[in-house]
Design a protein around this motif. Structure first.
Motif, PDB file in Angstrom:
ATOM      1  N   VAL A 244       0.707  -1.136   0.058  1.00  0.00           N
ATOM      2  CA  VAL A 244       0.006  -0.090  -0.034  1.00  0.00           C
ATOM      3  C   VAL A 244       1.003   1.214   0.010  1.00  0.00           C
ATOM      4  CG1 VAL A 244      -1.841   1.451   1.404  1.00  0.00           C
ATOM      5  CG2 VAL A 244      -2.002  -1.361   1.340  1.00  0.00           C
ATOM      6  N   ALA A 245       2.102   1.313   0.710  1.00  0.00           N
ATOM      7  CA  ALA A 245       3.041   2.267   0.913  1.00  0.00           C
ATOM      8  C   ALA A 245       3.394   2.428  -0.494  1.00  0.00           C
ATOM      9  CB  ALA A 245       4.032   2.197   1.894  1.00  0.00           C
ATOM     10  N   ALA A 246       3.810   1.744  -1.109  1.00  0.00           N
ATOM     11  CA  ALA A 246       4.382   2.000  -2.540  1.00  0.00           C
ATOM     12  C   ALA A 246       3.451   2.568  -3.617  1.00  0.00           C
ATOM     13  CB  ALA A 246       5.043   0.397  -3.078  1.00  0.00           C
ATOM     14  N   VAL A 247       2.119   2.150  -3.490  1.00  0.00           N
ATOM     15  CA  VAL A 247       1.215   2.625  -4.441  1.00  0.00           C
ATOM     16  C   VAL A 247       0.893   4.198  -3.722  1.00  0.00           C
ATOM     17  CG1 VAL A 247      -1.184   2.702  -5.006  1.00  0.00           C
ATOM     18  CG2 VAL A 247       0.136   0.425  -4.749  1.00  0.00           C
ATOM     19  N   ARG A 248       0.815   4.425  -2.559  1.00  0.00           N
ATOM     20  CA  ARG A 248       0.527   5.727  -2.156  1.00  0.00           C
ATOM     21  C   ARG A 248       1.733   6.753  -2.642  1.00  0.00           C
ATOM     22  NH1 ARG A 248      -0.589   4.523   2.864  1.00  0.00           N
ATOM     23  NH2 ARG A 248      -2.970   4.567   2.639  1.00  0.00           N
ATOM     24  N   ALA A 249       3.010   6.051  -2.597  1.00  0.00           N
ATOM     25  CA  ALA A 249       4.132   6.987  -2.755  1.00  0.00           C
ATOM     26  C   ALA A 249       4.287   7.267  -4.428  1.00  0.00           C
ATOM     27  CB  ALA A 249       5.330   6.360  -2.371  1.00  0.00           C
ATOM     28  N   MET A 250       3.507   6.707  -5.272  1.00  0.00           N
ATOM     29  CA  MET A 250       3.379   7.243  -6.532  1.00  0.00           C
ATOM     30  C   MET A 250       3.124   8.500  -6.900  1.00  0.00           C
ATOM     31  SD  MET A 250       1.720   3.501  -8.165  1.00  0.00           S
ATOM     32  CE  MET A 250       2.248   4.245  -9.915  1.00  0.00           C
ATOM     33  N   ARG A 286      -5.649  10.669 -14.058  1.00  0.00           N
ATOM     34  CA  ARG A 286      -6.281   9.552 -14.343  1.00  0.00           C
ATOM     35  C   ARG A 286      -5.641   8.357 -14.708  1.00  0.00           C
ATOM     36  NH1 ARG A 286     -10.497   8.828 -19.194  1.00  0.00           N
ATOM     37  NH2 ARG A 286      -8.950   8.962 -20.283  1.00  0.00           N
ATOM     38  N   GLU A 287      -4.456   8.516 -15.505  1.00  0.00           N
ATOM     39  CA  GLU A 287      -3.448   7.443 -16.233  1.00  0.00           C
ATOM     40  C   GLU A 287      -2.806   7.036 -14.787  1.00  0.00           C
ATOM     41  OE1 GLU A 287      -4.254   6.067 -18.903  1.00  0.00           O
ATOM     42  OE2 GLU A 287      -5.604   7.616 -19.077  1.00  0.00           O
ATOM     43  N   MET A 288      -2.329   8.004 -14.108  1.00  0.00           N
ATOM     44  CA  MET A 288      -1.586   7.601 -12.937  1.00  0.00           C
ATOM     45  C   MET A 288      -2.523   6.603 -11.882  1.00  0.00           C
ATOM     46  SD  MET A 288       1.519   8.162 -13.341  1.00  0.00           S
ATOM     47  CE  MET A 288       2.026   7.683 -11.537  1.00  0.00           C
ATOM     48  N   GLY A 289      -3.613   6.945 -11.909  1.00  0.00           N
ATOM     49  CA  GLY A 289      -4.628   6.265 -11.032  1.00  0.00           C
ATOM     50  C   GLY A 289      -4.610   4.909 -11.403  1.00  0.00           C
ATOM     51  N   PHE A 290      -4.654   4.660 -13.053  1.00  0.00           N
ATOM     52  CA  PHE A 290      -4.772   3.455 -13.546  1.00  0.00           C
ATOM     53  C   PHE A 290      -3.504   2.577 -13.351  1.00  0.00           C
ATOM     54  CE2 PHE A 290      -7.971   4.706 -16.982  1.00  0.00           C
ATOM     55  CZ  PHE A 290      -9.155   4.685 -15.894  1.00  0.00           C
ATOM     56  N   ALA A 291      -2.329   3.490 -13.374  1.00  0.00           N
ATOM     57  CA  ALA A 291      -1.185   2.605 -13.263  1.00  0.00           C
ATOM     58  C   ALA A 291      -1.039   2.295 -11.781  1.00  0.00           C
ATOM     59  CB  ALA A 291      -0.013   3.643 -13.213  1.00  0.00           C
ATOM     60  N   ALA A 292      -1.380   3.073 -10.780  1.00  0.00           N
ATOM     61  CA  ALA A 292      -1.360   2.680  -9.225  1.00  0.00           C
ATOM     62  C   ALA A 292      -2.169   1.428  -8.847  1.00  0.00           C
ATOM     63  CB  ALA A 292      -1.797   3.813  -8.522  1.00  0.00           C
ATOM     64  N   ARG A 293      -3.603   1.527  -9.807  1.00  0.00           N
ATOM     65  CA  ARG A 293      -4.464   0.089  -9.730  1.00  0.00           C
ATOM     66  C   ARG A 293      -3.742  -1.136 -10.322  1.00  0.00           C
ATOM     67  NH1 ARG A 293     -10.252   0.409 -12.358  1.00  0.00           N
ATOM     68  NH2 ARG A 293      -8.968   0.832 -14.226  1.00  0.00           N
ATOM     69  N   ARG A 294      -2.864  -0.982 -11.241  1.00  0.00           N
ATOM     70  CA  ARG A 294      -2.220  -2.033 -11.704  1.00  0.00           C
ATOM     71  C   ARG A 294      -1.216  -2.353 -10.947  1.00  0.00           C
ATOM     72  NH1 ARG A 294      -3.126   0.758 -16.704  1.00  0.00           N
ATOM     73  NH2 ARG A 294      -0.906   1.851 -16.496  1.00  0.00           N
ATOM     74  N   LEU A 295      -0.682  -1.465 -10.091  1.00  0.00           N
ATOM     75  CA  LEU A 295       0.624  -2.102  -9.191  1.00  0.00           C
ATOM     76  C   LEU A 295      -0.189  -2.667  -7.883  1.00  0.00           C
ATOM     77  CD1 LEU A 295       3.410  -2.015  -8.428  1.00  0.00           C
ATOM     78  CD2 LEU A 295       2.966   0.374  -7.404  1.00  0.00           C
ATOM     79  N   LEU A 296      -1.255  -2.028  -7.507  1.00  0.00           N
ATOM     80  CA  LEU A 296      -1.597  -2.556  -6.429  1.00  0.00           C
ATOM     81  C   LEU A 296      -2.293  -4.081  -6.633  1.00  0.00           C
ATOM     82  CD1 LEU A 296      -2.454  -2.264  -3.226  1.00  0.00           C
ATOM     83  CD2 LEU A 296      -4.799  -1.204  -4.007  1.00  0.00           C
ATOM     84  N   ALA A 297      -2.735  -4.153  -7.769  1.00  0.00           N
ATOM     85  CA  ALA A 297      -3.434  -5.590  -8.377  1.00  0.00           C
ATOM     86  C   ALA A 297      -2.398  -6.483  -7.945  1.00  0.00           C
ATOM     87  CB  ALA A 297      -3.978  -5.297  -9.603  1.00  0.00           C
ATOM     88  N   LYS A 298      -1.164  -6.443  -7.970  1.00  0.00           N
ATOM     89  CA  LYS A 298      -0.101  -7.569  -7.919  1.00  0.00           C
ATOM     90  C   LYS A 298       0.064  -7.968  -6.465  1.00  0.00           C
ATOM     91  CE  LYS A 298       2.823  -5.532 -11.716  1.00  0.00           C
ATOM     92  NZ  LYS A 298       4.327  -5.097 -11.955  1.00  0.00           N
ATOM     93  N   ALA A 299      -0.532  -7.295  -5.716  1.00  0.00           N
ATOM     94  CA  ALA A 299      -0.654  -7.732  -4.072  1.00  0.00           C
ATOM     95  C   ALA A 299      -2.015  -8.793  -4.112  1.00  0.00           C
ATOM     96  CB  ALA A 299      -0.795  -6.667  -3.359  1.00  0.00           C
ATOM     97  N   PHE A 300      -2.621  -9.203  -5.012  1.00  0.00           N
ATOM     98  CA  PHE A 300      -3.833 -10.141  -4.873  1.00  0.00           C
ATOM     99  C   PHE A 300      -3.698 -11.158  -5.785  1.00  0.00           C
ATOM    100  CE2 PHE A 300      -5.268  -6.058  -3.326  1.00  0.00           C
ATOM    101  CZ  PHE A 300      -5.978  -6.202  -2.228  1.00  0.00           C
TER     102      PHE A 300
END
Length: 322
Positions: A244-250, A286-300
């Motif tokens: 979560v911290a890695a995504v928040r730091a983007m 928006r595109e950074m939001g999508f990129a953050a979602r893709r990164l967070l998805a790797k945790a599931f």
């Protein structure tokens, strides 16, 4: 704690803002209904429809024409359960449900609007629209618009001035085609961080001092609230704090919400029929939001995710855990 918040993942927006102990600011409709007895009639959707002169009536009263839209008269927690269009008399007779009403079937853009009100006078207003994720009741993301909407704002101002002339607090209304379909004595607590620095302090001031003062810094910016969905019927687990911290730091990411309780059965969470909300990412890009979602998805686990096809996610890689 300035805001009475039921969802622990949203405490991050409010926990560091001082608030008088005797001030209650609702985010849940049940609380807002109790704390505002003079105005809580607006949770009666039939009354809201009547206040606008729309064709409407409780089930048992025959519509003059079809199609109409049917839903519960009061529905504080059900997320639109058992709502839908009646396109004919046979639909109406088959769908008759005690406690429901019908109203004119509205068309046009669906907008959610937050307003700060002082004695019926709207002092601040902001609009949000959702982008659907298929046709299964889910939203891929919401856009919190910087731009005004003149005609819609004039309509909401007129309605609030007529019907809420003694009310001071937050108001959220949902409109379709410029007419109100739902009203709430609260604000949308999913994205207050996207309203700008100092907004929560202004919110507390509104309830504590009965005045609105929010000097927005610079020009307004569009915001985006992006959802990560999982599949129903899975045993979902929270990602690690490091993930979560890695995504928040983007760059451009404002906040991350992990929107479920690990110890609570999945079926006890409020969720649309198409998917289970795992996380929400708020961003100004928006595109950074999508990129953050893709990164967070790797945790599931990949097989537990509900992935928008148009986002071109590397689904085969999402089984990797950060």
């Amino acid at each position: 704690m300035p805001v009475c918040e039921a969802d622990p993942w949203r405490l991050q927006y409010f926990e560091n803002v001082p608030c008088p102990a005797d001030v209650n600011i609702p985010t849940e409709d049940c609380d807002a209904w109790i704390w505002n007895p003079r105005e809580n009639w607006i949770y009666d959707k039939l009354c809201v429809a009547q206040s606008q002169g729309l064709d409407c009536g409780p089930h048992g009263v025959m519509p003059k024409r079809f199609p109409v839209f049917s839903k519960p008269i009061i529905n504080l927690k059900g997320m639109g359960v058992a709502s839908g269009a009646f396109r004919s008399l046979s639909d109406y007779e088959r769908g008759y449900t005690p406690g429901h009403f019908w109203t004119a079937l509205l068309t046009g853009e669906h907008v959610s609007t937050d307003c700060a009100i002082v004695k019926g006078d709207i002092r601040w207003i902001r609009h949000t629209t959702g982008t659907p994720f298929g046709d299964n009741g889910m939203f891929d993301y919401w856009t919190i618009h910087a731009a005004d909407r003149g005609d819609l704002e004039a309509y909401i101002r007129g309605w609030a001035g007529e019907h809420l002339d003694r009310y001071t607090g937050m108001l959220n209304v949902e409109t379709i085609g410029g007419r109100i379909i739902d009203a709430h004595l609260r604000f949308a607590d999913q994205w207050p961080d996207l309203y700008g620095p100092g907004w929560v302090a202004a919110l507390v001031r509104l309830y504590a001092e009965k005045r609105w003062f929010f000097p927005e810094e610079g020009e307004r910016r569009d915001g985006y609230s992006v959802v990560l969905f999982g599949r129903h019927g899975r045993n979902h687990r929270h990602p690690s704090p490091a993930s979560v911290a890695a995504v928040r730091a983007m760059p451009g990411i404002s906040s991350v919400q992990i929107t479920f309780h690990e110890t609570k059965p999945a079926e006890d969470h409020a969720a649309p029929p198409g998917g289970f909300r795992l996380a929400i990412i708020n961003a100004h890009d928006r595109e950074m939001g999508f990129a953050a979602r893709r990164l967070l998805a790797k945790a599931f686990p990949a097989e537990d995710l509900h992935v928008p096809a148009e986002d071109n996610w590397p689904v085969e890689q999402t089984a990797q855990v950060l």
